[in-house]
Every structure is written in structure tokens, then in C-alpha cells.
Design a protein around this motif. Structure first.
Motif, PDB file in Angstrom:
ATOM      1  N   ASP A 268       0.836  -1.214   0.000  1.00  0.00           N
ATOM      2  CA  ASP A 268       0.000   0.000   0.000  1.00  0.00           C
ATOM      3  C   ASP A 268       0.866   1.258   0.000  1.00  0.00           C
ATOM      4  O   ASP A 268       0.532   2.253  -0.663  1.00  0.00           O
ATOM      5  N   THR A 269       1.984   1.236   0.738  1.00  0.00           N
ATOM      6  CA  THR A 269       2.870   2.403   0.771  1.00  0.00           C
ATOM      7  C   THR A 269       3.417   2.711  -0.620  1.00  0.00           C
ATOM      8  O   THR A 269       3.441   3.864  -1.062  1.00  0.00           O
ATOM      9  N   ILE A 270       3.846   1.681  -1.324  1.00  0.00           N
ATOM     10  CA  ILE A 270       4.391   1.884  -2.673  1.00  0.00           C
ATOM     11  C   ILE A 270       3.302   2.337  -3.635  1.00  0.00           C
ATOM     12  O   ILE A 270       3.496   3.248  -4.443  1.00  0.00           O
ATOM     13  N   MET A 271       2.119   1.712  -3.546  1.00  0.00           N
ATOM     14  CA  MET A 271       1.028   2.062  -4.459  1.00  0.00           C
ATOM     15  C   MET A 271       0.577   3.504  -4.280  1.00  0.00           C
ATOM     16  O   MET A 271       0.186   4.175  -5.246  1.00  0.00           O
ATOM     17  N   ASN A 272       0.643   4.019  -3.025  1.00  0.00           N
ATOM     18  CA  ASN A 272       0.251   5.414  -2.802  1.00  0.00           C
ATOM     19  C   ASN A 272       1.173   6.378  -3.534  1.00  0.00           C
ATOM     20  O   ASN A 272       0.772   7.499  -3.882  1.00  0.00           O
ATOM     21  N   GLN A 273       2.432   5.956  -3.772  1.00  0.00           N
ATOM     22  CA  GLN A 273       3.398   6.831  -4.419  1.00  0.00           C
ATOM     23  C   GLN A 273       3.464   6.609  -5.935  1.00  0.00           C
ATOM     24  O   GLN A 273       3.647   7.563  -6.694  1.00  0.00           O
ATOM     25  N   VAL A 274       3.361   5.352  -6.337  1.00  0.00           N
ATOM     26  CA  VAL A 274       3.553   5.058  -7.766  1.00  0.00           C
ATOM     27  C   VAL A 274       2.243   4.679  -8.438  1.00  0.00           C
ATOM     28  O   VAL A 274       2.254   4.262  -9.605  1.00  0.00           O
ATOM     29  N   GLY A 275       1.109   4.829  -7.753  1.00  0.00           N
ATOM     30  CA  GLY A 275      -0.177   4.457  -8.346  1.00  0.00           C
ATOM     31  C   GLY A 275      -0.488   5.255  -9.595  1.00  0.00           C
ATOM     32  O   GLY A 275      -0.970   4.714 -10.598  1.00  0.00           O
ATOM     33  N   ASP A 276      -0.213   6.556  -9.564  1.00  0.00           N
ATOM     34  CA  ASP A 276      -0.493   7.380 -10.747  1.00  0.00           C
ATOM     35  C   ASP A 276       0.375   6.954 -11.925  1.00  0.00           C
ATOM     36  O   ASP A 276      -0.082   6.906 -13.077  1.00  0.00           O
TER      37      ASP A 276
ATOM     38  N   TYR B  77      -0.831   1.673 -17.645  1.00  0.00           N
ATOM     39  CA  TYR B  77      -1.916   0.830 -18.130  1.00  0.00           C
ATOM     40  C   TYR B  77      -2.765   1.571 -19.163  1.00  0.00           C
ATOM     41  O   TYR B  77      -3.214   0.982 -20.160  1.00  0.00           O
ATOM     42  N   ARG B  78      -3.006   2.865 -18.946  1.00  0.00           N
ATOM     43  CA  ARG B  78      -3.819   3.631 -19.892  1.00  0.00           C
ATOM     44  C   ARG B  78      -3.107   3.765 -21.242  1.00  0.00           C
ATOM     45  O   ARG B  78      -3.715   3.604 -22.294  1.00  0.00           O
ATOM     46  N   ASN B  79      -1.780   4.038 -21.211  1.00  0.00           N
ATOM     47  CA  ASN B  79      -1.036   4.154 -22.465  1.00  0.00           C
ATOM     48  C   ASN B  79      -1.004   2.821 -23.215  1.00  0.00           C
ATOM     49  O   ASN B  79      -1.106   2.782 -24.450  1.00  0.00           O
ATOM     50  N   LYS B  80      -0.844   1.717 -22.461  1.00  0.00           N
ATOM     51  CA  LYS B  80      -0.893   0.408 -23.112  1.00  0.00           C
ATOM     52  C   LYS B  80      -2.248   0.174 -23.769  1.00  0.00           C
ATOM     53  O   LYS B  80      -2.336  -0.338 -24.889  1.00  0.00           O
ATOM     54  N   GLY B  81      -3.319   0.551 -23.060  1.00  0.00           N
ATOM     55  CA  GLY B  81      -4.657   0.370 -23.621  1.00  0.00           C
ATOM     56  C   GLY B  81      -4.858   1.178 -24.890  1.00  0.00           C
ATOM     57  O   GLY B  81      -5.457   0.692 -25.860  1.00  0.00           O
ATOM     58  N   ILE B  82      -4.346   2.408 -24.918  1.00  0.00           N
ATOM     59  CA  ILE B  82      -4.485   3.248 -26.120  1.00  0.00           C
ATOM     60  C   ILE B  82      -3.717   2.615 -27.280  1.00  0.00           C
ATOM     61  O   ILE B  82      -4.200   2.576 -28.422  1.00  0.00           O
ATOM     62  N   ASN B  83      -2.504   2.098 -26.987  1.00  0.00           N
ATOM     63  CA  ASN B  83      -1.731   1.451 -28.051  1.00  0.00           C
ATOM     64  C   ASN B  83      -2.432   0.198 -28.573  1.00  0.00           C
ATOM     65  O   ASN B  83      -2.412  -0.071 -29.790  1.00  0.00           O
ATOM     66  N   TYR B  84      -3.055  -0.542 -27.669  1.00  0.00           N
ATOM     67  CA  TYR B  84      -3.798  -1.730 -28.114  1.00  0.00           C
ATOM     68  C   TYR B  84      -4.990  -1.329 -28.991  1.00  0.00           C
ATOM     69  O   TYR B  84      -5.312  -2.017 -29.969  1.00  0.00           O
ATOM     70  N   ILE B  85      -5.667  -0.212 -28.652  1.00  0.00           N
ATOM     71  CA  ILE B  85      -6.796   0.253 -29.474  1.00  0.00           C
ATOM     72  C   ILE B  85      -6.303   0.616 -30.864  1.00  0.00           C
ATOM     73  O   ILE B  85      -6.913   0.252 -31.878  1.00  0.00           O
ATOM     74  N   ASN B  86      -5.185   1.319 -30.918  1.00  0.00           N
ATOM     75  CA  ASN B  86      -4.649   1.716 -32.223  1.00  0.00           C
ATOM     76  C   ASN B  86      -4.232   0.494 -33.052  1.00  0.00           C
ATOM     77  O   ASN B  86      -4.294   0.531 -34.278  1.00  0.00           O
ATOM     78  N   ALA B  87      -3.796  -0.573 -32.360  1.00  0.00           N
ATOM     79  CA  ALA B  87      -3.394  -1.801 -33.066  1.00  0.00           C
ATOM     80  C   ALA B  87      -4.570  -2.713 -33.372  1.00  0.00           C
ATOM     81  O   ALA B  87      -4.399  -3.730 -34.041  1.00  0.00           O
TER      82      ALA B  87
ATOM     83  N   LYS C  23      -7.665  -2.266 -15.616  1.00  0.00           N
ATOM     84  CA  LYS C  23      -6.722  -2.123 -14.503  1.00  0.00           C
ATOM     85  C   LYS C  23      -6.483  -0.651 -14.181  1.00  0.00           C
ATOM     86  O   LYS C  23      -6.368  -0.267 -13.022  1.00  0.00           O
ATOM     87  N   ALA C  24      -6.380   0.186 -15.220  1.00  0.00           N
ATOM     88  CA  ALA C  24      -6.166   1.614 -14.989  1.00  0.00           C
ATOM     89  C   ALA C  24      -7.347   2.233 -14.254  1.00  0.00           C
ATOM     90  O   ALA C  24      -7.182   3.066 -13.355  1.00  0.00           O
ATOM     91  N   VAL C  25      -8.559   1.841 -14.607  1.00  0.00           N
ATOM     92  CA  VAL C  25      -9.760   2.379 -13.950  1.00  0.00           C
ATOM     93  C   VAL C  25      -9.795   1.974 -12.481  1.00  0.00           C
ATOM     94  O   VAL C  25     -10.218   2.744 -11.605  1.00  0.00           O
ATOM     95  N   ASN C  26      -9.335   0.763 -12.164  1.00  0.00           N
ATOM     96  CA  ASN C  26      -9.433   0.247 -10.800  1.00  0.00           C
ATOM     97  C   ASN C  26      -8.367   0.802  -9.861  1.00  0.00           C
ATOM     98  O   ASN C  26      -8.449   0.598  -8.653  1.00  0.00           O
TER      99      ASN C  26
ATOM    100  N   GLN D  67     -11.542   6.740 -10.382  1.00  0.00           N
ATOM    101  CA  GLN D  67     -11.787   6.585 -11.814  1.00  0.00           C
ATOM    102  C   GLN D  67     -11.654   7.948 -12.509  1.00  0.00           C
ATOM    103  O   GLN D  67     -12.314   8.917 -12.124  1.00  0.00           O
ATOM    104  N   ASP D  68     -10.779   7.965 -13.518  1.00  0.00           N
ATOM    105  CA  ASP D  68     -10.547   9.230 -14.227  1.00  0.00           C
ATOM    106  C   ASP D  68     -11.263   9.213 -15.560  1.00  0.00           C
ATOM    107  O   ASP D  68     -11.644   8.166 -16.085  1.00  0.00           O
ATOM    108  N   ARG D  69     -11.440  10.405 -16.116  1.00  0.00           N
ATOM    109  CA  ARG D  69     -12.222  10.591 -17.342  1.00  0.00           C
ATOM    110  C   ARG D  69     -11.576   9.901 -18.536  1.00  0.00           C
ATOM    111  O   ARG D  69     -12.254   9.218 -19.304  1.00  0.00           O
ATOM    112  N   ARG D  70     -10.255  10.055 -18.691  1.00  0.00           N
ATOM    113  CA  ARG D  70      -9.606   9.500 -19.878  1.00  0.00           C
ATOM    114  C   ARG D  70      -9.659   7.967 -19.893  1.00  0.00           C
ATOM    115  O   ARG D  70      -9.911   7.358 -20.931  1.00  0.00           O
ATOM    116  N   SER D  71      -9.397   7.340 -18.720  1.00  0.00           N
ATOM    117  CA  SER D  71      -9.417   5.876 -18.675  1.00  0.00           C
ATOM    118  C   SER D  71     -10.805   5.336 -18.991  1.00  0.00           C
ATOM    119  O   SER D  71     -10.962   4.362 -19.738  1.00  0.00           O
TER     120      SER D  71
END
Length: 496
Positions: free
Chosen positions: A370-378, A384-394, A406-409, A413-417
Motif C-alpha cells: 500500500d505504501t508503494i502504491m500510494n506513491q507510484v499508483g499514478d 496501463y492507460r497508455n498500453k490500452g491506447i496502443n492496443y486500441i490503435n493496433a 486495470k487503470a480504472v481500478n 476513476q478518471d475521465r480518460r481511462s
């Protein structure tokens, strides 16, 4: 020694020269860790492995970064036949100090000798199978299997304990004593060994000597006059030569007389007894074969049940080994992520923490997670969001949905994801899920360009969405009119 707060080197002062934190308790704890390590090393050198394990665990409790104590604990575990526990300690040591660590050599040596590692693994499986045999009352099968286990893994102390316990149960105390003495050679202060030996001594009325026999005479050489020269302790003892018959004729006469007397004794005493024993043994075998023929069907059925139980034991042990390996991998990734996080490499920490399944971690491990996720979660969310966009383009919409989900969870929850997740569902042709995520964008972010595009998609596919809703309503009405006996099947269809 480094400060636990800022990792700066410490000096003779009671405070850290960099952050000023008081380090008196840390120095005392690390000093106690070194003391317990020295005690464990002394006990291991005299084969007091149980005492060594206790001291080394205390050492690691005071200082988890004591690499020498952790490596020695792995060696002691390996010496007692606990290979899985030894590998766990060495893997943790390897992740704490990746360079110039003897634990790396231990792991590589085991991995190179794959046949030996597989043999040890099979011996542990067979030992667990022996436990099941004992619980089911099949003592003979357990005893035979344990002998094979100890032949392939002679350092498994638990195997000696279980075999000696079977011998005690069958009142074969001398056989139990031999097994316990073999276990004492590996670990002379094991409490289970000593407790079982005490039971054997009470039943036989004879004490067991676990110390090696000193004072045994050792023959050094033979003197010129036929005398024998022995070494007893630090003293050299010369035994005078015995009288020896030198005449060949007397030797031949004695040999012939001995053969004649032996043949007569064999003919008059041994042969009738052997004949009688053979007849009795033949009669007993006939009776035994008759009984075996009568009970053969029942015995086959019992053996089939034991085979089924054995297979279940093997499957259970295999699943436990796989779970332990997965847990070890999760801890390796967690330690790697923590190390990168401590060094400020948040991207590498995010890559490592992404491979960790938090369900396999302990309470302390989840706290670090949890300590690590609080810092590197963003950072992880963005990856995950960039990977998803690349998969959509492919055009790989299934992989895109998995990454964007995974990005949404992660975090809020953010607008772009959410918007790109809806696009992935739309590209796959799943109008219902696409409309559901587009609607969330419209509800939570009204007035944005993403919300306007989402509303256009909903309006363009309104007929399909309405048709899907009507089908759901019809299905729900059919579910409510079904009988109680079909409720489980109907619920499964609705969830799909």
C-alpha cells in the motif's frame, strides 16, 4: 551500519549525522543480532541445529538485513532436509543483496543439479503420502515408503521421527532406537528426537549412548617378532605375540578333524531340524495362500481406495508447492519494487509492483504494498492507460479492455481511462458495455469534449441499447415465473 530512516552511514554518535534521528535502539538491536548470529554459528558447528535455528531466527528478528544470519539459517534448514525453507531464506537474501552474495551460489548450485532437486521434491511428496498412510491406518505401506524416502533424502529428520514412531507403535524399540540415533547425528539437540528416545529407554530399561565411543584401540602395525602394536588414546600398547602352530602336518590334521566333526554334526543335528522346518513352513504357506485367495477381492478394493487417496495427496502437495512458488515470486517483485522505490526510481517500482498479487502477501507485506502504491499508483495507472491506447490503435481490443480496466481500478476513476475503455468496448462491438462507460463519462464530466463525443455515440446507438434493455426485461420476467428448482441455472444465465 546505515540509518533506517535516511540510509546514511552512521558514526559513533547516538544520532544520525544526516537526519538527526536517534539511533541508539537501532545500534542495540543490530548488536543483539550479531550476538545471536555468533551463538547460532557456534551451535551449528557442533551439530546443535535446533538451537542454531532458534538463535538465527532471533538474530533476524533484531535485524532483518543481517545477510550472514539469513544465509546460515538457509544452510541449517538445508542440513535438516527442509529444502523449501532453505530456498526461501536464500531468495530473500539474494533480493536484499544482489551482488557478492553466497546465497546466489547456493541457489545456482541447486538449480544446476535438477535431478537432485527433483529427487528431494519427490521425497517430500512421499513423506506427506506416508503421513496419510499413517492417518488411514496403513502402517506397512507407510513404513516401506519411509525407507525409500530416507534412502533418497538421508537428512530429512522428520522422516526418521515418523519411522521411529511407527516402530514404537509396533513395539520394535531397538529399530526405533537406531532411527533416532541416526537423527541425532544430524541434530543432536532436537527435542522430538530426545523425547522419543526417552520413551524407548523407559520401555526397554536401557539408556541410549549418543556420544561416539572413545578409547577404541587402533592397530598401528605388526612388529618383527609377531607382536601387535596398538594405539589407545595417546598411549601405544605392544601386545606380545601369541603362540602359533608352525607345523603343516598338525594344521592339516586339525582341518580334517574339524571337517569330519562338522559333517557329523550337520548330519545328525542340523538336517532333521531343517527338514522339519521346511515341512512346517510349507504347511504354513498353504494355509496363508488359502486365506489370501479368500480375501483377494476385498484387498484389491482397499488398495484402489488407497491409490485414490494417494493421488489426492499428490495433487494437494503439488498445489501447495505451486502456491509457495507464486508467493515467493510475489515477495521477490515486492522487494524489487521497494528497492527501486527507496532509490527514487518510481517507474521501475511501478513496473515491479504491477507483477505483485497482494492477496498472497502477509499483513506486513500488504502494508509495504500500500505504501508503494500510494506513491507510484499514478505512474502505474498512466502505464496501463497508455498500453490500452496502443492496443486500441493496433486493433487488439481484448488486450485494451484488460489494461484499461486495470487503470480504472487504480485510485479514483478518471475521465480518460473511462473514455478509452468505452472506445475499446465499442471497437469490439460490445455496444451495451460501451454505452455504460460512455454514460459514466457524461454523468461525471458534463460539458467536456469527451462527454459530448460520448453522448453522440449513445444517441447514434440508442436503438441497439433499447433493444438490449428490452431483452433484459423479458429475460427477468421469465426468471420470475420459473420454478424454485431452476433458480441457480437462471441466475447464472442472467449474470452472463
Amino acid at each position: 551500519m546505515n540509518c533506517m530512516i535516511c540510509n546514511a552511514p552512521l558514526n559513533a554518535s547516538d544520532h544520525c549525522p544526516k537526519c538527526g534521528c536517534k539511533v541508539t535502539a537501532q545500534k542495540k538491536a543490530w548488536a543483539l543480532s550479531g550476538l545471536y548470529y555468533n551463538q547460532g554459528l557456534e551451535k551449528a558447528q557442533v551439530r546443535d541445529l535446533s538451537g542454531a535455528i532458534t538463535c538465527l531466527k532471533r538474530s533476524l528478528k533484531m535485524n532483518k538485513l543481517n545477510i550472514q544470519a539469513r544465509n546460515l539459517l538457509g544452510l541449517v534448514y538445508f542440513e535438516t532436509g527442509e529444502v523449501v525453507a532453505a530456498l526461501s531464506q536464500w531468495v530473500i537474501s539474494k533480493n536484499m543483496m544482489p551482488q557478492n552474495n553466497v546465497a546466489i551460489g547456493y541457489i545456482e548450485k541447486l538449480q544446476k543439479d535438477g535431478n537432485r532437486l527433483e529427487e528431494i521434491n519427490n521425497s517430500i511428496k512421499k513423506y506427506n503420502q506416508c503421513l496419510e498412510y499413517c492417518r488411514s491406518g496403513n502402517i506397512d505401506m507407510a513404513k516401506l515408503q519411509l525407507k525409500k524416502v530416507l534412502a533418497s533424502n538421508p537428512k530429512l529428520i522428520k522422516g526418521y521421527h515418523l519411522l521411529s514412531l511407527i516402530y514404537i507403535h509396533e513395539e520394535e524399540y531397538e529399530k526405533a532406537r537406531r532411527q533416532l540415533k541416526a537423527a541425532a547425528k544430524i541434530d543432536k539437540s532436537n527435542t522430538t528426537t530426545l523425547r522419543f528416545l526417552r520413551e524407548v529407554e523407559e520401555q526397554t530399561g536401557r539408556r541410549t549412548n549418543l556420544e561416539p565411543r572413545f578409547g577404541m584401540r587402533e592397530k598401528v602395525r605388526e612388529g618383527k617378532d609377531g607382536s601387535l602394536i596398538y594405539k589407545s588414546g595417546n598411549d601405544v600398547v605392544i601386545q606380545p605375540p601369541e603362540f602359533r602352530e608352525k607345523t603343516i602336518t598338525n594344521t592339516l590334521i586339525n582341518l580334517i578333524l574339524g571337517l569330519v566333526v562338522g559333517a557329523a554334526a550337520l548330519w545328525f543335528l542340523v538336517v532333521p531340524a531343517i527338514t522339519q522346518n521346511v515341512n512346517e513352513a510349507a504347511n504354513e504357506k498353504v494355509v496363508d495362500y488359502s486365506n489370501q485367495m479368500a480375501t483377494q477381492a476385498a484387498e484389491l478394493e482397499r488398495l484402489q481406495e488407497q491409490m485414490n487417496a494417494s493421488q489426492e495427496s499428490v495433487d494437494t502437495a503439488q498445489s501447495q508447492i505451486e502456491a509457495a512458488q507464486q508467493q515467493t515470486t510475489d515477495y521477490e517483485n515486492l522487494l524489487k519494487s521497494w528497492d527501486e522505490y527507496q532509490q527514487g526510481n518510481f517507474t521501475n517500482a511501478a513496473n515491479a509492483i504491477a507483477e505483485v498479487n497482494s492477496d498472497n502477501l502477509s499483513v506486513e507485506g500488504k502494508s509495504i504494498y500500500d505504501t508503494i502504491m500510494n506513491q507510484v499508483g499514478d505512474t502505474l495507472k498512466q502505464q496501463y492507460r497508455n498500453k490500452g491506447i496502443n492496443y486500441i490503435n493496433a486493433g487488439d481490443y481484448d488486450s485494451a479492455i484488460e489494461s484499461l480496466q486495470k487503470a480504472v481500478n487504480i485510485g479514483t476513476q478518471d475521465r480518460r481511462s473511462m473514455y478509452y475503455l468505452a472506445q475499446a468496448y465499442a471497437g469490439k462491438g460490445d455496444v451495451e458495455n460501451a454505452a455504460a462507460w460512455y454514460q459514466k463519462v457524461v454523468d461525471n464530466y458534463p460539458g467536456t469534449q469527451n462527454a459530448l463525443d460520448a453522448q453522440d455515440y449513445i444517441d447514434a446507438h440508442s436503438d441497439e441499447i433499447s433493444s438490449a434493455d428490452s431483452e433484459d426485461d423479458t429475460q427477468n420476467e421469465g426468471d420470475s415465473s420459473s420454478t424454485a428448482g431452476n433458480e441457480d441455472a437462471v441466475q447464472g444465465t442472467t449474470e452472463e
